[in-house]
Scaffold this active site. Sequence first.
Site, PDB file in Angstrom:
ATOM      1  N   HIS A  94       0.822  -1.212   0.000  1.00 44.22           N
ATOM      2  CA  HIS A  94       0.000   0.000   0.000  1.00 44.22           C
ATOM      3  C   HIS A  94       0.859   1.267   0.000  1.00 44.22           C
ATOM      4  CE1 HIS A  94      -3.371   2.513   1.954  1.00 44.22           C
ATOM      5  NE2 HIS A  94      -3.880   2.068   0.825  1.00 44.22           N
ATOM      6  N   LYS A 127       3.212   4.415  -1.125  1.00 41.68           N
ATOM      7  CA  LYS A 127       3.286   5.351  -2.244  1.00 41.68           C
ATOM      8  C   LYS A 127       4.547   6.188  -2.055  1.00 41.68           C
ATOM      9  CE  LYS A 127      -1.392   4.818  -1.539  1.00 41.68           C
ATOM     10  NZ  LYS A 127      -2.060   4.420  -0.295  1.00 41.68           N
ATOM     11  N   ASP A 158      16.549  11.425  -8.012  1.00 39.78           N
ATOM     12  CA  ASP A 158      17.975  11.755  -7.875  1.00 39.78           C
ATOM     13  C   ASP A 158      18.500  11.612  -6.449  1.00 39.78           C
ATOM     14  OD1 ASP A 158      18.240  12.161 -10.562  1.00 39.78           O
ATOM     15  OD2 ASP A 158      18.116  14.346 -10.472  1.00 39.78           O
ATOM     16  N   HIS A 199      -9.369  11.171   2.165  1.00 40.82           N
ATOM     17  CA  HIS A 199      -8.508   9.989   2.075  1.00 40.82           C
ATOM     18  C   HIS A 199      -7.215  10.173   2.858  1.00 40.82           C
ATOM     19  CE1 HIS A 199      -5.995   6.960  -0.285  1.00 40.82           C
ATOM     20  NE2 HIS A 199      -7.059   6.252   0.032  1.00 40.82           N
ATOM     21  N   LYS A 208      -4.371  10.372   5.736  1.00 45.95           N
ATOM     22  CA  LYS A 208      -4.007   9.553   6.897  1.00 45.95           C
ATOM     23  C   LYS A 208      -3.051  10.384   7.750  1.00 45.95           C
ATOM     24  CE  LYS A 208      -4.243   6.592   3.093  1.00 45.95           C
ATOM     25  NZ  LYS A 208      -5.638   6.271   3.084  1.00 45.95           N
ATOM     26  N   ASP A 259      -0.698  17.923  19.815  1.00 42.08           N
ATOM     27  CA  ASP A 259      -0.215  19.089  20.576  1.00 42.08           C
ATOM     28  C   ASP A 259       0.533  20.114  19.731  1.00 42.08           C
ATOM     29  OD1 ASP A 259      -1.342  17.945  22.783  1.00 42.08           O
ATOM     30  OD2 ASP A 259       0.537  17.280  23.687  1.00 42.08           O
TER      31      ASP A 259
END
EC number: 2.7.8.-
Length: 479
Positions: free
Chosen positions: A221, A223, A228, A397, A399, A404
């Site tokens: 999952h 990404k 470089d 979508h 996450k 604080d």
Amino acid sequence: MGITSLLLGLTFVLNIALAISIIFLERKDPTSSWAWVMVLLFIPILGFFLYLIFGKPISNRKIFSWDKKSRLGVKTTVQSQLRLLEENQFEFNQPDLIEHKDLVYLHLKNDEAIYTQNNGVDIFTDGQTKFDALLEDIEKAKKHIHIQYYIMRSDGLGNRLADMLIKKVNEGVEVRVLYDDMGSRSLKNSYIKRLKRAGVMVEAFFPSRFIVNFKINYRNHRKLAIIDGYIGYLGGFNVGDEYLGINKKFGYWRDTHLRVIGDAVQSMQTRFILDWNQASRDTILYNEDYYQTVSAGNVGMQIVTSGPDSEYEQIKNGYIKMIMEANDYICIQTPYFIPDESLRDALKIAVLSGVHVKIMIPNKPDHPFVYWATLSYCGDLIQAGAEIFIYQNGFLHAKTIIVDGRIASVGTANIDVRSFRLNFEVNGFLYDSEVVNRLQNEFDADLEKSTQMTRKLYDQRSIGIRFKESISRLISPVL
């Protein structure tokens, strides 16, 4: 004895053996274990095949191989940082971060996640701007481009990316693309062949080589994009037109993605190389060009990964530790909220200790059972005193966890069992008040586009919704 009776008897024996294995050998979460045992008992024939495809655990043997030089370098740095933290001699560039040294120590010990503090971080919450920036960085690449996504589509955005990658290959730049075979199941073979013909190296993670793919439940999952060796991207956006907000079903796509310049990119590069070496016979060995040292700021970061091959649930443990360290507030954005008991209890304890907990979820499902289970678990937190908000401006979508105004986590891991135990995930843990405040500002802006699910509104839900929640919660351990 007829053939049918023989097969039923054999299935019964095999299911009993599987049930014993699940309970005594596999060390699954008890809730998940009993859910699978019930499936085997009540739908024995179908349950047997469902378990082989979706329930069989991956080998505890590490599936990722490191070359000795890379491994030694990481080990040496990790041991040095652990020693300095233990001796209270670690020099944080922001002195107040010493309060979170235990979180840094946890990730070093749990995942060998090196702490770096010379990073510059850009935040993207819109797909158009994120991919414009990524394509611009790719166009400027001189040596190599490493791309990894869970979902890649051969649509408008996918073809824009392919055109740019082919252009760079023709300029002599090394280009590698790694995609998840299940997540990218709609990716056309013609798209892959076009990339390969041009010289792009392309691999699928856990591909289906037989009629039944026994690793179908374990997906990559992650990404990542590394350009470089000093520019890195990680977050929630995949490659597809819907992530640009032009899909009629979802509308605007609200996600969070990071662009990083600094030594944290070296950890992202190592993660890509490990995943690539698992998927490909074309093994990547240590290359100095892959690891560039460029300082672009003073943001502290750790790149933390987890997966079904992990001994510990590294990202989940990081989430729990963040919650435990909260004194004032916790802000969470997640499309799927199916916490296990440990994380659920941590949030309840935080609320009951006076910490303000705000959780934001989407207003529409992309996976119905997961959505109804999410509402059920949100109800638990509402009763404890947490505030639940429903994002109304499209599909949420992101996450993201913010604590604080000082530490945060952004990445690919949702708050659900699948992300914690079944998927290969990657998150960036951020230690910097300025960057965290930028994330907080985005969260606050999203609050203006959300409605609160109060205790009164939750108690007024219909019998139909209550039924859907109950069924979805019952099967949530195997979702």
